[in-house]
Design a protein around this motif. Structure first.
Motif, PDB file in Angstrom:
ATOM      1  N   ASP A  91      74.086 -21.547  49.298  1.00 25.49           N
ATOM      2  CA  ASP A  91      73.751 -21.247  50.693  1.00 25.49           C
ATOM      3  C   ASP A  91      72.233 -21.241  50.796  1.00 25.49           C
ATOM      4  O   ASP A  91      71.574 -20.351  50.250  1.00 25.49           O
ATOM      5  N   LYS A 109      64.104 -13.811  57.109  1.00 25.33           N
ATOM      6  CA  LYS A 109      65.182 -14.796  57.170  1.00 25.33           C
ATOM      7  C   LYS A 109      65.337 -15.333  58.585  1.00 25.33           C
ATOM      8  O   LYS A 109      65.288 -14.574  59.559  1.00 25.33           O
ATOM      9  N   PRO A 111      67.818 -16.641  61.070  1.00 26.72           N
ATOM     10  CA  PRO A 111      69.266 -16.714  61.275  1.00 26.72           C
ATOM     11  C   PRO A 111      69.719 -17.890  62.140  1.00 26.72           C
ATOM     12  O   PRO A 111      70.916 -18.141  62.274  1.00 26.72           O
ATOM     13  N   LYS A 113      69.244 -21.050  61.520  1.00 24.10           N
ATOM     14  CA  LYS A 113      69.527 -22.245  60.732  1.00 24.10           C
ATOM     15  C   LYS A 113      70.497 -21.930  59.606  1.00 24.10           C
ATOM     16  O   LYS A 113      70.398 -20.882  58.974  1.00 24.10           O
ATOM     17  N   THR A 114      71.402 -22.873  59.349  1.00 30.66           N
ATOM     18  CA  THR A 114      72.411 -22.687  58.297  1.00 30.66           C
ATOM     19  C   THR A 114      72.641 -23.995  57.562  1.00 30.66           C
ATOM     20  O   THR A 114      72.809 -25.044  58.194  1.00 30.66           O
ATOM     21  N   TYR A 115      72.613 -23.918  56.234  1.00 30.54           N
ATOM     22  CA  TYR A 115      73.138 -25.007  55.419  1.00 30.54           C
ATOM     23  C   TYR A 115      73.894 -24.396  54.245  1.00 30.54           C
ATOM     24  O   TYR A 115      73.320 -23.650  53.442  1.00 30.54           O
ATOM     25  N   THR A 116      75.186 -24.724  54.155  1.00 29.76           N
ATOM     26  CA  THR A 116      76.032 -24.218  53.073  1.00 29.76           C
ATOM     27  C   THR A 116      76.847 -25.365  52.506  1.00 29.76           C
ATOM     28  O   THR A 116      77.453 -26.135  53.256  1.00 29.76           O
ATOM     29  N   THR A 157      78.291 -27.165  55.717  1.00 30.66           N
ATOM     30  CA  THR A 157      78.103 -26.637  57.064  1.00 30.66           C
ATOM     31  C   THR A 157      76.623 -26.724  57.403  1.00 30.66           C
ATOM     32  O   THR A 157      75.778 -26.194  56.668  1.00 30.66           O
ATOM     33  N   LYS A 159      73.975 -26.128  60.671  1.00 27.30           N
ATOM     34  CA  LYS A 159      73.802 -25.613  62.030  1.00 27.30           C
ATOM     35  C   LYS A 159      72.325 -25.353  62.307  1.00 27.30           C
ATOM     36  O   LYS A 159      71.594 -24.880  61.442  1.00 27.30           O
TER      37      LYS A 159
END
Length: 244
Positions: A91, A109, A111, A113-116, A157, A159
């Motif tokens: 993650d 952090k 929140p 942005k997301t890359y998993t 994922t 986002k």
């Protein structure tokens, strides 16, 4: 990048069975047990160049078989093999920089942005089992040995990320399928086992897996020089005796 010669891999695969097979001067045993195990993984990946990460939680579970061959003084010697389904991956940690009331930069952090990347493996660890304690009651044990794994599925994922402004590191990962589906490494850990006379054994164990193989290509022309798993596992196991 870590490279392992074929003959060393074969040696590692035999490690889990060599100790109980060679030491025959103790009190002989012939105890075969089977059962089930389950727990959680705390995953990260060792990348070179590095990528900041949060710990990614996954689940693991499967079947266990263990053979106790002898008791040498206070040490109970045996071998254990498992067949598990295990979730791994990473993650990515995104950070943002802001100024506090005194004008100092503060990193926190992000929140938005997301890359998993989630990766599911079939794991087969071959472990030496060394235990200390009473035949019935509490035992303390250590496990160590090689593990091989096979990737069976993966997903990612993404986002809040502008795919038109990716860094070189992001371009090397985002949307890129795992290139090496076979994995191998070293697993080791320890725990506590409660052995009962009638209902079997109840085991709590902590284990660490250190991968020796990269799941992305890491030749001189590739972006990464290392891309390998590191996994902390906390698991419960129940075993019952087939042969005493």
């Amino acid at each position: 990048m870590i490279k392992i010669k074929p003959f060393l891999i074969a040696t590692l695969l035999l490690t889990g069975f060599a100790l109980p097979a060679t030491a025959q001067i103790g009190e002989a045993r012939s105890n075969l047990s089977v059962g089930v195990n389950g727990g959680v993984n705390l995953n990260s990946v060792s990348f070179t160049p590095s990528i900041k990460q949060n710990s990614l939680m996954g689940i693991t579970g499967g079947v266990t078989a263990r053979y106790i061959s002898e008791k040498y003084f206070a040490m109970i010697c045996g071998a254990q093999v498992e067949l598990n389904v295990s979730q791994r991956g990473w993650d990515q940690l995104f950070e943002t920089v802001s100024l506090d009331d005194n004008g100092y930069e503060v990193t926190s952090k992000d929140p938005s942005k997301t890359y998993t990347r989630k990766m599911t493996y079939i794991d087969i660890p071959f472990l030496a089992h060394l235990a200390f304690g009473r035949d019935r009651g509490l035992q303390f044990f250590v496990h160590a040995g090689p593990q091989i794994s096979f990737l069976i599925s993966e997903s990612e994922t993404i986002k809040g990320i502008d795919m038109n402004t990716l860094s070189n590191t992001q371009k090397a990962i985002y949307g890129v399928k795992i290139q090496n589906k076979f994995d191998y490494g070293i697993a080791g850990g320890g725990g506590v086992e409660l052995r009962t006379k009638k209902v079997g054994s109840f085991i709590v164990e902590g284990r660490y897996y250190f991968a020796l193989f990269d799941f992305y290509s890491t030749t001189k022309k590739d972006y990464f020089a290392r891309a390998a798993h590191g996994t902390i596992t906390i698991k419960l196991t129940y075993l019952f005796d087939l042969k005493k």
